[in-house]
Design a protein around this motif. Sequence first.
Motif, PDB file in Angstrom:
ATOM      1  N   GLY A  39       0.659  -1.247  -0.068  1.00 23.14           N
ATOM      2  CA  GLY A  39      -0.088   0.074   0.073  1.00 23.14           C
ATOM      3  C   GLY A  39       0.684   1.319  -0.052  1.00 23.14           C
ATOM      4  O   GLY A  39       0.516   2.208   0.605  1.00 23.14           O
ATOM      5  N   LEU A  40       2.139   1.155  -0.556  1.00 21.61           N
ATOM      6  CA  LEU A  40       3.113   2.369  -0.675  1.00 21.61           C
ATOM      7  C   LEU A  40       2.247   3.445  -1.118  1.00 21.61           C
ATOM      8  O   LEU A  40       2.327   4.669  -0.771  1.00 21.61           O
ATOM      9  CB  LEU A  40       4.155   2.063  -1.421  1.00 21.61           C
ATOM     10  CG  LEU A  40       5.184   3.268  -1.433  1.00 21.61           C
ATOM     11  CD1 LEU A  40       5.614   3.529   0.079  1.00 21.61           C
ATOM     12  CD2 LEU A  40       6.304   2.715  -2.429  1.00 21.61           C
ATOM     13  N   LYS A  41       1.484   3.625  -2.210  1.00 22.28           N
ATOM     14  CA  LYS A  41       0.886   4.584  -2.874  1.00 22.28           C
ATOM     15  C   LYS A  41      -0.145   5.243  -1.894  1.00 22.28           C
ATOM     16  O   LYS A  41       0.120   6.449  -1.975  1.00 22.28           O
ATOM     17  CB  LYS A  41       0.154   4.064  -4.298  1.00 22.28           C
ATOM     18  CG  LYS A  41      -0.361   5.426  -4.963  1.00 22.28           C
ATOM     19  CD  LYS A  41      -1.106   4.852  -6.334  1.00 22.28           C
ATOM     20  CE  LYS A  41      -2.288   3.762  -6.325  1.00 22.28           C
ATOM     21  NZ  LYS A  41      -2.605   3.416  -7.538  1.00 22.28           N
ATOM     22  N   GLU A  42      -0.860   4.473  -1.284  1.00 21.52           N
ATOM     23  CA  GLU A  42      -1.858   5.023  -0.346  1.00 21.52           C
ATOM     24  C   GLU A  42      -1.128   5.711   0.786  1.00 21.52           C
ATOM     25  O   GLU A  42      -1.526   6.755   1.185  1.00 21.52           O
ATOM     26  CB  GLU A  42      -2.984   4.037  -0.045  1.00 21.52           C
ATOM     27  CG  GLU A  42      -4.009   3.519  -1.163  1.00 21.52           C
ATOM     28  CD  GLU A  42      -3.170   2.433  -1.944  1.00 21.52           C
ATOM     29  OE1 GLU A  42      -2.024   2.125  -1.731  1.00 21.52           O
ATOM     30  OE2 GLU A  42      -3.866   1.762  -2.755  1.00 21.52           O
TER      31      GLU A  42
ATOM     32  N   ARG B 195       1.886   7.068   0.852  1.00 21.92           N
ATOM     33  CA  ARG B 195       2.342   8.304   0.274  1.00 21.92           C
ATOM     34  C   ARG B 195       1.236   9.429   0.230  1.00 21.92           C
ATOM     35  O   ARG B 195       1.402  10.474   0.629  1.00 21.92           O
ATOM     36  CB  ARG B 195       3.017   8.165  -1.013  1.00 21.92           C
ATOM     37  CG  ARG B 195       4.087   7.226  -0.932  1.00 21.92           C
ATOM     38  CD  ARG B 195       5.463   8.095  -0.190  1.00 21.92           C
ATOM     39  NE  ARG B 195       6.636   7.166  -0.001  1.00 21.92           N
ATOM     40  CZ  ARG B 195       7.402   6.943  -1.084  1.00 21.92           C
ATOM     41  NH1 ARG B 195       7.406   7.399  -2.493  1.00 21.92           N
ATOM     42  NH2 ARG B 195       8.417   6.121  -1.039  1.00 21.92           N
ATOM     43  N   ILE B 196       0.188   9.096  -0.405  1.00 21.40           N
ATOM     44  CA  ILE B 196      -0.961  10.082  -0.523  1.00 21.40           C
ATOM     45  C   ILE B 196      -1.543  10.649   0.874  1.00 21.40           C
ATOM     46  O   ILE B 196      -1.724  11.618   1.123  1.00 21.40           O
ATOM     47  CB  ILE B 196      -2.043   9.543  -1.487  1.00 21.40           C
ATOM     48  CG1 ILE B 196      -1.773   9.206  -2.779  1.00 21.40           C
ATOM     49  CG2 ILE B 196      -3.367  10.499  -1.278  1.00 21.40           C
ATOM     50  CD1 ILE B 196      -2.613   8.560  -3.654  1.00 21.40           C
TER      51      ILE B 196
ATOM     52  N   GLU C  17       3.356   7.582   6.281  1.00 20.38           N
ATOM     53  CA  GLU C  17       4.260   6.432   6.493  1.00 20.38           C
ATOM     54  C   GLU C  17       4.637   5.946   7.909  1.00 20.38           C
ATOM     55  O   GLU C  17       5.136   4.696   7.985  1.00 20.38           O
ATOM     56  CB  GLU C  17       5.741   7.190   6.049  1.00 20.38           C
ATOM     57  CG  GLU C  17       5.399   7.560   4.341  1.00 20.38           C
ATOM     58  CD  GLU C  17       4.832   8.686   4.109  1.00 20.38           C
ATOM     59  OE1 GLU C  17       4.661   8.962   2.880  1.00 20.38           O
ATOM     60  OE2 GLU C  17       4.313   9.365   4.938  1.00 20.38           O
TER      61      GLU C  17
END
Length: 240
Positions: A229-232, A234-235, A239
């Motif tokens: 879920g890196l994209k979510e 970051r948005i 983190e």
Amino acid sequence: MKGGLTKHVKEAFYILDEEKKKLLLLIFFFILSSLLDLVGIGLIAPYIGLIINSESFVQSDFYLVMISIGLPSDKNYLLLALGFLLVLVFFLKALSSIYINREILRFCMGKGVSLRLELMNIYQNTPYVDYIQRNSSEYIYNIQQLAVQYSHTYLQSVLRLASEGIVGIVILSLLAWNNIYALGLLVILLGGLMIVYDHIFKTKVQEYGVLSNSHSTRMVQGIYEGVGGLKELRILGRER
């Protein structure tokens, strides 16, 4: 204690399934290796006796056996023959130990692979309604970690314990044949220590095992969600 041990043995044999025949073959090799230990240990005392007190040695039953099979009675020849036999026995024992350890590793790693495949097959054929009741990290942990823990830790430990246990039984049998009272004292001391150890640490080991599995599952879940879920993350700026 006895009931718990029986339960673990039954569970281990159930998981082994078709590999039980291979396990019996391993046990056969364990017995052969233990016989080499028995021969090696049995030769040490006569060899030392021949060096220290040759007069007493020639009156022993072992000397009579050597003479009866056609060996010369010369002390130097017997010393050389016994020394060579000792080296040969311990060399064969070293080779057998290497072979047994290799077979134990091969057996355990093969079982680890088959267990992972079996778990994957079970999860893929689980009804979807039941499948979504658990977090995917639990399935991943079971396949990646629990299968490895069983095959590389538990199963290896049991097989090595069986190997050393058979050797121990053979040596204890030799000790019993020579001095039953010393064996009785040894069994009482070791048995008492094992009972005390089990009484003190058994509950704690079980508790820590449950905690380890629980926290390891959560750790896998955190890693899986953090990477997947890196994209979510970051948005949302989550983190941490």
